[in-house]
Write an enzyme that holds these catalytic residues in place. Structure first.
Site, short mmCIF file in Angstrom:
data_model
loop_
_atom_site.label_atom_id
_atom_site.label_comp_id
_atom_site.label_asym_id
_atom_site.label_seq_id
_atom_site.Cartn_x
_atom_site.Cartn_y
_atom_site.Cartn_z
N ASP A 156 4.79 1.17 -2.25
CA ASP A 156 3.71 1.22 -3.22
C ASP A 156 2.35 1.12 -2.56
O ASP A 156 1.36 1.65 -3.08
CB ASP A 156 3.88 0.07 -4.23
CG ASP A 156 5.15 0.24 -5.06
OD1 ASP A 156 5.13 1.08 -5.97
OD2 ASP A 156 6.14 -0.44 -4.77
N HIS A 183 -17.93 4.59 -6.39
CA HIS A 183 -18.62 5.87 -6.51
C HIS A 183 -18.50 6.33 -7.95
O HIS A 183 -17.49 6.10 -8.62
CB HIS A 183 -17.99 6.90 -5.57
CG HIS A 183 -18.66 8.25 -5.64
ND1 HIS A 183 -19.89 8.50 -5.10
CD2 HIS A 183 -18.25 9.42 -6.21
CE1 HIS A 183 -20.22 9.76 -5.31
NE2 HIS A 183 -19.24 10.34 -5.97
N CYS A 242 -0.39 8.39 -16.29
CA CYS A 242 0.58 8.85 -15.31
C CYS A 242 1.28 10.13 -15.74
O CYS A 242 1.90 10.81 -14.92
CB CYS A 242 1.60 7.76 -15.03
SG CYS A 242 0.98 6.52 -13.88
#
Length: 712
Positions: A425, A515, A401
């Protein structure tokens, strides 16, 4: 000219953090091999140096002085460090096995796991005693024992050099702490039979001077709580019992598929095992050309040969160098006090000057891992556009983060008119009568270990679902791997997906797609959905009088920023990684009655608390001294270390005082805890949270002063 990114094509795995491997890593810093990906496997973040153990036991060195910091060493060498014990080796698949994580594949491997002094055949030893090796657990047990008070009764099993050093060191340590000590050294045969007569004489005299009782020619029948029962019927009362008798291989090596000698890996003159791609060094190896004593000096001398031969194997060329052990070596034996006995080439000498000599040798060895070679700074091209140097900054860019875009820039980009407040959130969807929440999170790697990174990213993404009071349902994965050969990409992706599926399954979710691609660096992300049985818990709803509960300690941003700069202790980093990988599902279930809830992530504790206050139209009072902090976080903050995102988080609250503790309130968290506004005083709730292993605390309360957050 375009900079070429060299893809990884071969995996080197170092099993164990012994002296040889530590020295190989140091050499790797100065001479890396392009295309080789290096992995280090060790149960903990540090590797104790055996030469200083008696000095530590005697109280001449502190615990930190004893340890080689493998976290710092691995970071500088560009290696991933796996903090988990290996439990097996599959030489056919070329894979290292674990009990708690996916296997790790290798092209070339080396084993340097040392030995154990465990005594599985001695009844009661496993339950009532501790082996002197591995050194780490022994040092921790001794630290606890010597901190006690009152008389000390100690028994050391095995009167070789190691046992004698420990017995004298323990006797000295107890006397310096003004504790009456009774130290007994027990040997079933004749003590010190491997030493020359004059050295044996001097060592016996030193034991007598240290008031160590030597019992030799007597066996041990069994060990019970607080007592060693000898074969002749005598009872030796002991509060601390340790074993230093002989050298035993670790059990998992026996079935590893390599040629063995008494449980030790047989190696040739090039330090290769019976499988040429697997090397072994140090005490866990049996050097077939000329069997060697179990002494650390041989491991140190093997390191440069091992380094060259590993490189040759990875390159795929011949030219391996033979290892030629020295015929004799200097033996320096600690005598408890700051005195030592030396022995070489049949000569014996002792005194305080020998201790000072040994101390200089040991400290010089350890400085090799404290004063690591400096990496050259990258040269910026010229000419270049204005602002490049400022954009690069003066320190490594944070991962997790800490790599996020700051709140002000994010808010302006997503809401140019400034009309919307902070978002929840997760987004709430009503589909087919079911209330569903959905969120996405992606993290730039903050550790080289893809398994730990996958756990962190999965727990972090699930945090948004738990914060809404929802049950995780399904997830898709998005993985960017650094450029590497197809075989290595398959290995990495397999480790990541096995780990991610396990974390999601434990939370009740299933990975249903995703992916993958190759790029500049490792990035792992998940889009997660969850189901709400009732109304979701949002940022709105906090009420004056609510208690503020935080479920995890703060400090991941500053600890990992320090780790990237080589300034964080290995133990601090290990604690931070453990916190980031700890799921919050149980805590979320207990907090289901919260009026408002969020997870503390990139914008720091104050940023996320500010969002609750803004949406709920309330204020808050914080008790900074009640906020739990990760080990080392405050020390690092006092040193001025800050995460990349810290300045932008701090700019949103300019009137808060600037001091190390307050600054941690702006520290960006990865996989951070839940912050909940719960009704009442919440003491009973706090106890239930802690029963689940959660490091929860009541850190303040909600007030009716809208928009005001104050420290009390």
């Amino acid at each position: 000219m375009q900079q070429i990114q060299i893809p990884a094509t071969r995996d080197l795995v170092l099993i164990g953090g012994g002296h040889s491997h530590a020295l190989v890593l140091r050499r790797w810093i100065m001479r890396p091999l392009p295309g080789a990906r290096i992995t280090v496997i060790n149960p903990g973040p540090t590797a104790p140096y055996s030469g200083m153990l008696p000095g530590f036991v005697a109280g001449h060195y502190d615990r930190e002085a004893l340890d080689i910091d493998l976290v710092r060493l691995s970071r500088r060498a560009g290696a991933r460090l796996i903090l988990s014990p290996a439990t097996g080796l599959d030489v056919e698949r070329r894979a290292v096995l674990f009990d708690d994580r996916p296997s790790v594949a290798f092209d070339v491997a080396s084993i340097d796991v040392g030995i154990t002094s465990d005594m599985p055949d001695l009844p009661g030893f496993a339950r009532h005693a501790i082996p002197a090796k591995p050194l780490g657990p022994f040092a921790e047990a001794w630290d606890r024992f010597r901190a006690g008070a009152g008389p000390a009764r100690i028994a050391v099993i095995g009167a070789g050099v190691a046992g004698a050093e420990l017995a004298m060191a323990m006797a000295h340590a107890m006397r310096t702490r003004v504790r009456d000590a009774q130290v007994t050294l027990i040997e079933r045969a004749e003590a010190f039979s491997a030493l020359p007569p004059h050295s044996t004489r001097d060592l016996r005299a030193a034991l007598k001077q240290q008031e160590v009782t030597l019992l030799e020619g007597v066996g041990i029948e069994r060990i019970e709580a607080g007592v060693v029962l000898l074969s002749d019927g005598r009872r030796i009362e002991a509060d601390f019992i340790t074993g230093a008798a002989g050298a035993r291989p670790h059990g998992w090596l026996r079935d590893c598929g390599l040629r063995m000698q008494d449980g030790f890996v047989v190696v040739d003159t090039f330090l290769r095992s019976s499988v040429p791609s697997v090397f072994a060094v140090g005490d866990c190896a049996h050097f077939a050309p000329a069997p060697l004593p179990k002494a650390g000096v041989y491991a140190v001398r093997q390191a440069p040969i091992l380094h060259e031969n590993l490189r040759a194997s990875l390159i795929g060329q011949g030219g391996q160098r033979p290892y030629r052990p020295q015929k004799d070596y200097l033996k320096l034996i600690s005598l408890g006090r700051q005195s030592a006995l030396g022995d070489r080439f049949g000569l014996s000498f002792s005194g305080s000057w020998v201790w000072r000599w040994k101390d200089r040798i040991d400290r010089r060895f350890m400085r090799r891992f404290q004063d690591l070679p400096a990496m050259p700074a990258p040269v910026l091209p010229w000419p270049r556009a204005a602002g490049v140097r400022a954009a690069l900054g003066t320190k490594p860019a944070c991962g997790g983060c800490g790599a996020k875009i700051g709140a002000p820039a994010l808010q302006r980009a997503l809401d140019p008119n400034g009309t919307a407040g902070p978002g929840d959130d997760a987004a709430v969807l009503d589909t087919g009568g079911a209330r569903q929440v959905i969120s996405t999170d992606h993290l730039r790697a903050l550790t080289e270990d893809p398994v730990i990174m996958a756990r962190i990213a999965a727990v972090h993404a699930l945090g948004d679902i738990w914060a809404m009071g929802a049950r995780p349902q399904a997830a898709t994965a998005s993985i960017i791997l650094p450029r590497m050969a197809p075989a290595l990409a398959e290995r990495s992706l397999s480790e990541i997906m096995q780990t991610a599926r396990a974390v999601m399954a434990q939370a009740g979710a299933e990975i249903v797609g995703g992916h993958s691609t190759l790029g500049a660096e490792l990035t792992i992300g998940f889009t997660v959905t969850g189901l709400c049985d009732g109304a979701p818990i949002t940022l709105k709803g906090a009420r004056p009088g609510d208690s503020l509960v935080l479920t995890k300690a703060l400090g991941t941003g500053v600890v990992m920023a320090a780790e990237m700069q080589g300034k964080a202790r290995g133990g601090w980093v290990a604690a931070a990684l453990d916190s980031m990988t700890r799921p919050q599902g149980d805590a979320a279930a207990l907090l289901a009655g919260a009026h408002a809830m969020t997870d503390v992530t990139g914008f720091g504790l104050l940023g996320h608390l500010g969002n609750i206050c803004a949406q709920s139209g309330v204020g808050a009072e914080l008790r900074p001294d009640a906020i739990p902090l990760l080990p080392g976080a405050l020390d690092l903050a006092r040193q001025g270390i800050r995460s990349t995102l810290y300045p932008e988080n701090r700019a949103a609250h300019p009137f808060w005082p600037k001091d190390p503790l307050t600054d941690l309130l702006f520290d960006p968290q990865t996989g951070g805890g839940l912050l909940a506004a719960v009704p009442g005083h919440a003491d009973a709730l706090l106890n239930r949270l802690r029963e689940t292993g959660c490091e929860a605390a009541i850190i303040g309360r909600i007030t009716d002063r809208a928009g005001q957050i104050a420290a009390v």
